[in-house]
Design a protein around this motif. Structure first.
Motif, mmCIF file in Angstrom:
data_model
loop_
_atom_site.group_PDB
_atom_site.id
_atom_site.type_symbol
_atom_site.label_atom_id
_atom_site.label_comp_id
_atom_site.label_asym_id
_atom_site.label_seq_id
_atom_site.Cartn_x
_atom_site.Cartn_y
_atom_site.Cartn_z
ATOM 1 N N UNK A 82 0.848 -1.201 0.000
ATOM 2 C CA UNK A 82 0.000 0.000 0.000
ATOM 3 C C UNK A 82 0.879 1.245 0.000
ATOM 4 N N UNK A 83 0.242 2.395 -0.171
ATOM 5 C CA UNK A 83 0.973 3.659 -0.257
ATOM 6 C C UNK A 83 1.730 4.004 1.020
ATOM 7 N N UNK A 84 1.245 3.513 2.154
ATOM 8 C CA UNK A 84 1.907 3.819 3.420
ATOM 9 C C UNK A 84 3.368 3.382 3.417
ATOM 10 N N UNK A 85 3.672 2.301 2.706
ATOM 11 C CA UNK A 85 5.048 1.792 2.659
ATOM 12 C C UNK A 85 5.962 2.796 1.965
ATOM 13 N N UNK A 86 5.438 3.508 0.962
ATOM 14 C CA UNK A 86 6.246 4.522 0.283
ATOM 15 C C UNK A 86 6.631 5.666 1.233
ATOM 16 N N UNK A 87 5.817 5.892 2.262
ATOM 17 C CA UNK A 87 6.115 6.931 3.252
ATOM 18 C C UNK A 87 7.097 6.461 4.326
ATOM 19 N N UNK A 88 7.317 5.171 4.434
ATOM 20 C CA UNK A 88 7.990 4.586 5.602
ATOM 21 C C UNK A 88 9.513 4.702 5.543
ATOM 22 N N UNK A 89 10.090 5.041 6.687
ATOM 23 C CA UNK A 89 11.544 4.961 6.872
ATOM 24 C C UNK A 89 11.835 3.600 7.501
ATOM 25 N N UNK A 90 12.663 2.781 6.857
ATOM 26 C CA UNK A 90 12.805 1.389 7.289
ATOM 27 C C UNK A 90 13.784 1.188 8.440
ATOM 28 N N UNK A 91 14.952 1.872 8.395
ATOM 29 C CA UNK A 91 16.000 1.640 9.394
ATOM 30 C C UNK A 91 16.293 0.143 9.507
ATOM 31 N N UNK A 92 16.384 -0.487 8.357
ATOM 32 C CA UNK A 92 16.584 -1.943 8.291
ATOM 33 C C UNK A 92 17.111 -2.291 6.908
ATOM 34 N N UNK A 93 17.551 -3.548 6.752
ATOM 35 C CA UNK A 93 17.984 -4.035 5.444
ATOM 36 C C UNK A 93 16.739 -4.347 4.611
ATOM 37 N N UNK A 94 16.118 -3.293 4.161
ATOM 38 C CA UNK A 94 14.854 -3.376 3.441
ATOM 39 C C UNK A 94 14.791 -2.219 2.475
ATOM 40 N N UNK A 95 14.250 -2.450 1.271
ATOM 41 C CA UNK A 95 14.268 -1.404 0.256
ATOM 42 C C UNK A 95 13.132 -1.608 -0.735
ATOM 43 N N UNK A 96 12.564 -0.512 -1.210
ATOM 44 C CA UNK A 96 11.561 -0.558 -2.275
ATOM 45 C C UNK A 96 12.207 -0.186 -3.606
ATOM 46 N N UNK A 97 11.784 -0.889 -4.654
ATOM 47 C CA UNK A 97 12.219 -0.547 -6.010
ATOM 48 C C UNK A 97 10.984 -0.267 -6.846
ATOM 49 N N UNK A 98 10.981 0.891 -7.491
ATOM 50 C CA UNK A 98 9.862 1.262 -8.344
ATOM 51 C C UNK A 98 10.342 1.720 -9.699
ATOM 52 N N UNK A 99 9.477 1.626 -10.688
ATOM 53 C CA UNK A 99 9.786 2.055 -12.048
ATOM 54 C C UNK A 99 8.968 3.301 -12.374
ATOM 55 N N UNK A 100 9.609 4.290 -12.978
ATOM 56 C CA UNK A 100 8.919 5.521 -13.372
ATOM 57 C C UNK A 100 9.153 5.784 -14.853
ATOM 58 N N UNK A 101 8.255 6.555 -15.462
ATOM 59 C CA UNK A 101 8.350 6.822 -16.892
ATOM 60 C C UNK A 101 9.310 7.951 -17.237
ATOM 61 N N UNK A 102 9.541 8.877 -16.271
ATOM 62 C CA UNK A 102 10.327 10.059 -16.605
ATOM 63 C C UNK A 102 10.924 10.687 -15.364
#
Length: 399
Positions: free
Chosen positions: A287-307
């Motif tokens: 969900x969108x909440x994860x995009x707001x989250x600071x992890x402070x852990x070995x965790x990362x989001x990867x996203x694709x954007x058009x521009x």
């Protein structure tokens, strides 16, 4: 509050350096009690809590660097003489009394206090209960240093309050507070803003982004990502989100390469729906909440954007306003990114781990401010002042 002479302030700091250096065993013993009482479930917080000889050396260096810096008080900001002879000078002045609220980092007890004191402020230190033994001995050192130079303990005070007591203190402090700096998550910041009766300068969450443009050097990109994500997961300047332009050459191969390299370092990955078309084994961002989250852990989001514009928009929606990096060989795109991303520190082809007072040439820092008033970024010695106008006349009246 009485202004102290620079030599007196520096003598206190030299005493503090001597006390920390000659009483290492006492500090290490106190820190051991904190470590033994702390659950390792929160690895990032545990890492922040550790004091060893290297950390003591770093604390000593912080105090010495501040001691060697120019006194920030009484510096002329502007001076003018009006046509009628009225002389107006704007000078730097102390805030007065500062309160800082922070968790699990005994070195903040050093950096916050040394900066506040050198800038002629008093400070209340509200450290977390997990570092209580370490903080008590460090503040005891501060008191010894003050007393050795004929000053009382009121300049640097440790608060050992629970949540309710802290709330009561914010509402009715034992003396007038002029500035509060909460270092921590959203709940702490909201708590302070709700109850404080004075100015609040936010040291907000990290949640830092890195955008990979199609012109990026891939080897440099991997090097920067690994440093930003894995060098120190407990730091607010660590990387949490990676955005990759869809038009990156060999997009699919590079995504798989990035996946393999991060997984080899033990980094848990979450991906958006577009990225999951390539990285089919990785779980989707729920969900969108994860995009707001600071992890402070070995965790990362990867996203694709058009521009580039899409990357800027996403960063401005979700980031904590701390740090953001663009990997690109285009100076034009770098400038566009840096001018339009709303963060305290923006980078081209460099790790977000540089958002630090020491690394940015500021020296010791009270916090990394994500506010826009009165300062953004590392709060160093020169930022712990306000200003005051001195007006000299000769019977002048306003007509």
């Amino acid at each position: 509050m009485k202004l102290l002479k620079t030599d007196l302030k520096n003598n206190v700091l030299q005493s503090m350096i001597n006390l920390m250096d000659t009483n290492r065993a006492e500090l290490l013993s106190a820190n051991k009690k904190d470590l033994e009482a702390f659950s390792k479930d929160d690895q990032a917080m545990y890492d922040r809590l550790i004091v060893d000889d290297k950390k003591i050396d770093s604390m000593i260096t912080s105090v010495r660097e501040v001691m060697q810096q120019e006194d920030p008080i009484g510096q002329t900001i502007s001076h003018r003489v009006l046509d009628d002879g009225l002389e107006i000078t704007n000078k730097t002045a102390p805030f007065g009394t500062i309160m800082i609220i922070y968790e699990s980092r005994p070195d903040v007890t050093i950096e916050a206090a040394v900066l506040a004191f050198k800038a002629n402020n008093k400070i209340f230190l509200k450290g977390g209960k997990e570092a209580i033994h370490s903080n008590k001995i460090l503040v005891d050192f501060w008191h010894r240093a003050l007393n050795e130079n004929g000053l009382d303990n009121s300049y640097i005070q440790l608060l050992t309050l629970n949540r309710q007591e802290t709330q009561d203190f914010l509402k009715n402090p034992s003396e007038k507070l002029d500035l509060i700096v909460p270092r921590g998550g959203e709940r702490l910041i909201q708590f302070v803003k709700e109850h404080a009766r004075c100015a609040v300068l936010v040291s907000g969450r990290g949640n830092n982004f890195l955008f990979v443009d199609k012109t990026a050097d891939w080897d440099k990109t991997i090097k920067v990502i690994l440093n930003a994500k894995t060098d120190k997961i407990s730091a607010c300047n660590a990387l949490d989100k990676i955005l990759i332009a869809k038009d990156v050459p060999d997009y699919e191969a590079k995504l798989k390469d990035l996946e393999a390299i991060l997984k080899a370092k033990g980094v848990e990955l979450l991906v958006d729906s577009e990225t999951q078309k390539i990285l089919k084994d990785e779980p989707i961002i729920p969900n969108d909440d994860v995009w707001h989250e600071e992890f402070l852990a070995l965790k990362c989001c990867i996203g694709t954007v058009d521009s580039l514009d899409d990357a800027i928009e996403k960063i401005n929606i979700y980031s904590g306003g701390h740090s953001a990096t663009i990997m690109t060989n285009s100076k034009e795109k770098a400038i566009q990114f840096m001018e339009n991303v709303d963060c305290a520190a923006v980078y081209q082809n460099a790790s977000t781990r540089f958002t630090d007072g020491g690394k940015m040439g500021v020296g010791a820092e009270l916090a990394i401010s994500t506010d826009k008033l009165h300062h953004r970024g590392p709060l160093g010695l020169k930022e712990l002042v306000t200003n005051k106008y001195y007006i000299f006349g000769d019977g002048h009246i306003r007509e």
